[in-house]
Design an enzyme around this catalytic site. Structure first.
Site, PDB file in Angstrom:
ATOM      1  N   ARG A 163      36.142  57.873  35.527  1.00 14.90           N
ATOM      2  CA  ARG A 163      35.234  57.076  35.619  1.00 14.90           C
ATOM      3  C   ARG A 163      33.856  57.901  35.544  1.00 14.90           C
ATOM      4  NH1 ARG A 163      39.129  54.452  36.132  1.00 14.90           N
ATOM      5  NH2 ARG A 163      39.768  52.989  37.985  1.00 14.90           N
ATOM      6  N   SER A 235      34.369  47.820  42.935  1.00 15.10           N
ATOM      7  CA  SER A 235      34.598  48.923  43.820  1.00 15.10           C
ATOM      8  C   SER A 235      33.109  49.652  43.950  1.00 15.10           C
ATOM      9  CB  SER A 235      35.479  50.199  42.862  1.00 15.10           C
ATOM     10  OG  SER A 235      36.645  49.641  42.636  1.00 15.10           O
ATOM     11  N   GLU A 331      29.467  54.041  43.485  1.00 13.66           N
ATOM     12  CA  GLU A 331      29.792  53.697  42.157  1.00 13.66           C
ATOM     13  C   GLU A 331      28.733  52.981  41.296  1.00 13.66           C
ATOM     14  OE1 GLU A 331      33.792  52.763  40.559  1.00 13.66           O
ATOM     15  OE2 GLU A 331      32.935  51.112  39.739  1.00 13.66           O
TER      16      GLU A 331
HETATM   17  P1  NAP Z   1      45.306  49.350  44.280  1.00 14.29           P
HETATM   18  O1  NAP Z   1      46.440  48.861  43.469  1.00 14.29           O
HETATM   19  O2  NAP Z   1      45.164  48.932  45.635  1.00 14.29           O
HETATM   20  O3  NAP Z   1      45.288  50.817  44.425  1.00 14.29           O
HETATM   21  C1  NAP Z   1      44.375  51.676  45.277  1.00 14.29           C
HETATM   22  C2  NAP Z   1      43.920  52.885  44.524  1.00 14.29           C
HETATM   23  O4  NAP Z   1      45.022  53.829  44.313  1.00 14.29           O
HETATM   24  C3  NAP Z   1      43.410  52.547  43.210  1.00 14.29           C
HETATM   25  O5  NAP Z   1      42.083  52.784  43.149  1.00 14.29           O
HETATM   26  C4  NAP Z   1      44.179  53.342  42.393  1.00 14.29           C
HETATM   27  O6  NAP Z   1      43.375  54.438  41.676  1.00 14.29           O
HETATM   28  C5  NAP Z   1      45.044  54.201  42.861  1.00 14.29           C
HETATM   29  N1  NAP Z   1      46.389  53.888  42.591  1.00 14.29           N
HETATM   30  C6  NAP Z   1      47.225  52.842  42.604  1.00 14.29           C
HETATM   31  N2  NAP Z   1      48.627  53.085  42.201  1.00 14.29           N
HETATM   32  C7  NAP Z   1      48.305  54.498  41.450  1.00 14.29           C
HETATM   33  C8  NAP Z   1      49.006  54.963  40.456  1.00 14.29           C
HETATM   34  N3  NAP Z   1      50.586  54.608  40.336  1.00 14.29           N
HETATM   35  N4  NAP Z   1      48.648  56.031  39.792  1.00 14.29           N
HETATM   36  C9  NAP Z   1      47.470  56.448  40.010  1.00 14.29           C
HETATM   37  N5  NAP Z   1      46.678  55.973  40.956  1.00 14.29           N
HETATM   38  C10 NAP Z   1      46.926  54.758  41.639  1.00 14.29           C
HETATM   39  O7  NAP Z   1      43.841  49.015  43.701  1.00 14.29           O
HETATM   40  P2  NAP Z   1      43.111  47.598  43.414  1.00 14.29           P
HETATM   41  O8  NAP Z   1      41.778  47.948  44.238  1.00 14.29           O
HETATM   42  O9  NAP Z   1      44.011  46.464  43.667  1.00 14.29           O
HETATM   43  O10 NAP Z   1      42.650  47.997  41.807  1.00 14.29           O
HETATM   44  C11 NAP Z   1      43.587  47.720  40.874  1.00 14.29           C
HETATM   45  C12 NAP Z   1      43.221  48.521  39.511  1.00 14.29           C
HETATM   46  O11 NAP Z   1      41.871  47.898  39.319  1.00 14.29           O
HETATM   47  C13 NAP Z   1      42.646  49.972  39.796  1.00 14.29           C
HETATM   48  O12 NAP Z   1      43.391  50.545  38.893  1.00 14.29           O
HETATM   49  C14 NAP Z   1      41.070  50.123  40.099  1.00 14.29           C
HETATM   50  O13 NAP Z   1      40.776  51.191  39.643  1.00 14.29           O
HETATM   51  C15 NAP Z   1      40.800  48.789  38.989  1.00 14.29           C
HETATM   52  N6  NAP Z   1      39.538  48.115  39.572  1.00 14.29           N
HETATM   53  C16 NAP Z   1      38.202  48.863  39.396  1.00 14.29           C
HETATM   54  C17 NAP Z   1      37.070  48.529  39.922  1.00 14.29           C
HETATM   55  C18 NAP Z   1      35.820  49.120  39.678  1.00 14.29           C
HETATM   56  O14 NAP Z   1      34.983  48.448  39.832  1.00 14.29           O
HETATM   57  N7  NAP Z   1      35.817  50.398  39.034  1.00 14.29           N
HETATM   58  C19 NAP Z   1      37.121  47.227  40.791  1.00 14.29           C
HETATM   59  C20 NAP Z   1      38.438  46.874  41.179  1.00 14.29           C
HETATM   60  C21 NAP Z   1      39.468  47.399  40.442  1.00 14.29           C
HETATM   61  P3  NAP Z   1      42.440  53.988  40.077  1.00 14.29           P
HETATM   62  O15 NAP Z   1      41.280  53.297  40.638  1.00 14.29           O
HETATM   63  O16 NAP Z   1      42.056  55.137  39.683  1.00 14.29           O
HETATM   64  O17 NAP Z   1      43.190  53.473  39.365  1.00 14.29           O
END
Ligand code: NAP
Length: 336
Positions: A163, A235, A331
């Site tokens: 990021r 996020s 962020e």
């Molecule tokens: P989630 O599946 O509830 O997971 C929570 C956090 O744990 C995520 O932030 C993710 O990190 C990490 N995670 C989960 N499984 C993982 C694995 N197998 N290996 C490594 N890290 C893991 O997350 P969520 O909120 O529903 O989001 C799903 C995905 O969409 C995530 O990748 C998240 O980053 C992305 N997202 C990004 C944004 C943004 O604004 N940047 C907004 C919404 C969702 P990571 O964030 O590093 O993947």
């Protein structure tokens, strides 16, 4: 050049923090971008570049010149075993994903439904479900703000990390005008995130980019609020990366800690989990709060101003620090 004055910035901020731009110009070509930058330099106006406004919080009105990037167009070029897809900085990221999936190309399907524009994607090296932009990035075109020269940047020049990128570390130095991705006609789905894997387990036969993209969309829709319904900027904090010893110390105190070992030995913590433990999940404070399905997302149904949003961010970060000794960092970009 059509410069509008006293422009309400509501359409340029999915978080809906109110603000007015002293001047705004919509830019549809690299040439128009250079003209706008030259005019701002001649008049010593501060410059703010906006794309889709999905990762920005306005703290107040913007003096100077706001440049809204609207460079359009998607082109495709076959190159041996890969396909290069180039999109203008103003193309919605979603439109690019739709285009690639319709072409049956592998690479972007896990990044389905991420809000914002193509030009904003490299800035924070967008990522979701185990795929970061850098893994499919080929090159980008940009204009240097100081001397208005145009350049092509390779992946190494962008200095991507989790990021993060050179563009985030040097804010205001460059304006990205187009991005080229390297995609594949033959590919394997990236299913390292169990949620995605489980949802796709029942699909018979080989997976397609569309099947993965549709599943990502369904998971995201079930969990993340649509800014059209509830203002938000995705996020609100970065997932913190801590040392292995700090993670072990936290794990001993909090056996349910959600953490992920990184290739370099450090450990990524799920900021949403930390915020939930601190008691903020689903709580609304005078119109701004942390989302009930994912505590990492700050929502602004009351259309509160930037000061109110940032006050809650500070309260959340302070409480998380008090509990875990971990500093959260905001962020979205805060302007001005
Ligand atoms: P989630 O599946 O509830 O997971 C929570 C956090 O744990 C995520 O932030 C993710 O990190 C990490 N995670 C989960 N499984 C993982 C694995 N197998 N290996 C490594 N890290 C893991 O997350 P969520 O909120 O529903 O989001 C799903 C995905 O969409 C995530 O990748 C998240 O980053 C992305 N997202 C990004 C944004 C943004 O604004 N940047 C907004 C919404 C969702 P990571 O964030 O590093 O993947």
């Amino acid at each position: 050049m059509n410069i509008q004055t006293k422009v309400n910035l509501a359409p340029y901020c999915t978080m809906a923090t109110p603000a007015v731009a002293e001047r705004l110009v919509v830019v549809e070509s690299t040439r128009a971008l250079r003209e706008a930058l030259a005019l701002a330099q001649a008049n010593r106006w501060p410059v703010y570049v906006l794309g889709g406004g999905s990762n920005v919080v306005f703290k107040g009105d913007l003096a100077g010149l706001v440049i809204h990037m609207a460079i359009d167009g998607i082109t495709l070029q076959d190159a041996q075993d890969t396909v290069l897809v180039t999109a203008g900085a103003g193309v919605r990221w979603q439109a690019l994903v739709d285009f690639c999936v319709a072409q049956n190309l592998w690479g972007v399907e896990n990044l389905n439904l991420i809000p914002g524009t193509v030009g904003a994607a490299p800035i924070q090296n967008i990522g979701a479900y185990g795929v970061e932009l850098e893994s499919i990035f080929h090159r980008l075109e940009l204009v240097r703000v100081d001397d208005l020269s145009a350049h092509t940047f390779t992946p190494e020049m962008c200095e991507f990390s989790y990021r993060q990128s050179r563009f985030k570390r040097e804010p205001g130095a460059y304006v990205i005008t187009s991005v080229t991705l390297r995609l594949a006609r033959q590919g394997e789905p990236q299913l390292s995130y169990p949620g995605l894997q489980n949802q796709l387990a029942h699909v018979a036969g080989p997976l397609t980019p569309k099947a993965v993209a549709d599943t990502v969309a369904a998971i995201r829709r079930a969990k993340l609020p649509d800014p059209k319904d509830i203002p938000n900027s995705g996020s609100f904090f970065h997932n913190p990366i801590v040392s292995a010893s700090k993670a072990a110390e936290l794990q001993a105190r909090w056996p349910n800690l959600v953490s992920f070992a990184q290739p370099n030995g450090q450990v990524k913590l799920a900021a949403g989990w930390l915020i939930e433990q601190a008691g903020f999940k689903g709580q609304l404070y005078d119109g701004v709060g942390m989302h009930s399905q994912q505590a990492l997302v700050m929502t602004n149904p009351g259309r509160c101003n930037g000061s109110q949003v940032l006050a809650l961010a500070e309260t959340v970060a302070q409480k998380v620090n008090d509990l875990f000794g971990v500093q959260l960092h905001v962020e979205p970009q805060i302007l001005p």
